[in-house]
Scaffold this active site. Sequence first.
Site, mmCIF file in Angstrom:
data_model
loop_
_atom_site.group_PDB
_atom_site.id
_atom_site.type_symbol
_atom_site.label_atom_id
_atom_site.label_comp_id
_atom_site.label_asym_id
_atom_site.label_seq_id
_atom_site.Cartn_x
_atom_site.Cartn_y
_atom_site.Cartn_z
ATOM 1 N N ASP A 1 -9.052 -9.523 4.409
ATOM 2 C CA ASP A 1 -8.474 -8.884 5.593
ATOM 3 C C ASP A 1 -9.564 -8.688 6.651
ATOM 4 O O ASP A 1 -10.549 -7.999 6.407
ATOM 5 C CB ASP A 1 -7.866 -7.536 5.199
ATOM 6 C CG ASP A 1 -7.006 -6.924 6.293
ATOM 7 O OD1 ASP A 1 -7.177 -7.293 7.476
ATOM 8 O OD2 ASP A 1 -6.159 -6.077 5.960
ATOM 9 N N HIS B 1 -4.514 -10.207 6.034
ATOM 10 C CA HIS B 1 -3.958 -8.919 6.432
ATOM 11 C C HIS B 1 -2.500 -8.720 6.042
ATOM 12 O O HIS B 1 -2.016 -7.597 6.088
ATOM 13 C CB HIS B 1 -4.103 -8.764 7.946
ATOM 14 C CG HIS B 1 -3.737 -7.410 8.472
ATOM 15 N ND1 HIS B 1 -4.343 -6.254 8.034
ATOM 16 C CD2 HIS B 1 -2.810 -7.024 9.402
ATOM 17 C CE1 HIS B 1 -3.809 -5.210 8.662
ATOM 18 N NE2 HIS B 1 -2.884 -5.650 9.492
ATOM 19 N N SER C 1 -0.008 -1.898 7.551
ATOM 20 C CA SER C 1 -0.864 -1.731 8.725
ATOM 21 C C SER C 1 -0.497 -0.437 9.455
ATOM 22 O O SER C 1 -0.566 0.641 8.876
ATOM 23 C CB SER C 1 -0.754 -2.966 9.621
ATOM 24 O OG SER C 1 -1.826 -3.061 10.523
#
Length: 298
Positions: free
Chosen positions: A231, A259, A98
């Site tokens: 996600d 995610h 991320s």
Amino acid sequence: MPDLRPKTANVHGRSISYLEAGEGPVLLLVHGIAGNCENWREVIEPLSHRHTVIAPDLPGHGASEAGAGDYSIGALASGLRDLLLALGHERATVVGHSLGGGVAMQLAYQYPEMVERLVLVSSGGLGPEVSPVLRAAALPGAALFISVTAGAGRRAGSVLGRGLSAFGLRPSADVAEVARGYASLEDPARRAAFLDTLRAVVGTRGQRVSAGDRLYLAEAVPVLIVWGGRDTIIPVHHGEDAVRAIPGARLEVFEDVGHLPQLEAPGRFIAALERFLRETEPAEFDREEWVRRFRPAA
């Protein structure tokens, strides 16, 4: 079993917390926003059989002391460079999740001589779209809202989980981890670091930072991109677009995962990463080749 109690390094007078295990080539695992080194706990021990695995808490996250106020991608990348050097390491395969993916790309851009391989997991910095939850956190007044609701989340995680589900997040490991990260923002210092970090990379219209115009520079570095097909924080097409822009890059999509692939499907994540490590050689930085990439062909 390795001892996975947190360690502390002093970097520029501030304490940085990290987990470390194993021996061999270095794997640097970089978590996402509002996360911490615990986001990697499921995969550290298996990966440590052949590698030195280092998973730090970014400044202002987890148990690491807050920084001096600069939470830009560039500052976070510099901090990772300094931590590696403080621990006696000059090179690493960098694995970023991320926000950590954006930081990993920035580290490879600023200090290419230090990056042997690049692994991007549900990475930021590859396109504008991002969850409405994160865009809302960039709004004026978000600090007050978070200060109230984060405490409620700590005391009633199931309620928060249902609230997150209303934004399209399915109630699974990724939602649980987001909920825990959100609950940590009850602490004022953590909340300030979160907002400063978020606003450096996300605005009300989406992600503000993109590596798109520099992805060609990664051609000399082995690149693996891992994404969850479900996600809802950052869409999988960012990874699909990036793998087309980076010659030789590989893409692994876990269709039934959200995610956090490393938490939701740790076995598959480890298998994909170890296969990539076996089948690629660490990049060797060539300064002349790097300089040529900046010069248009005659």
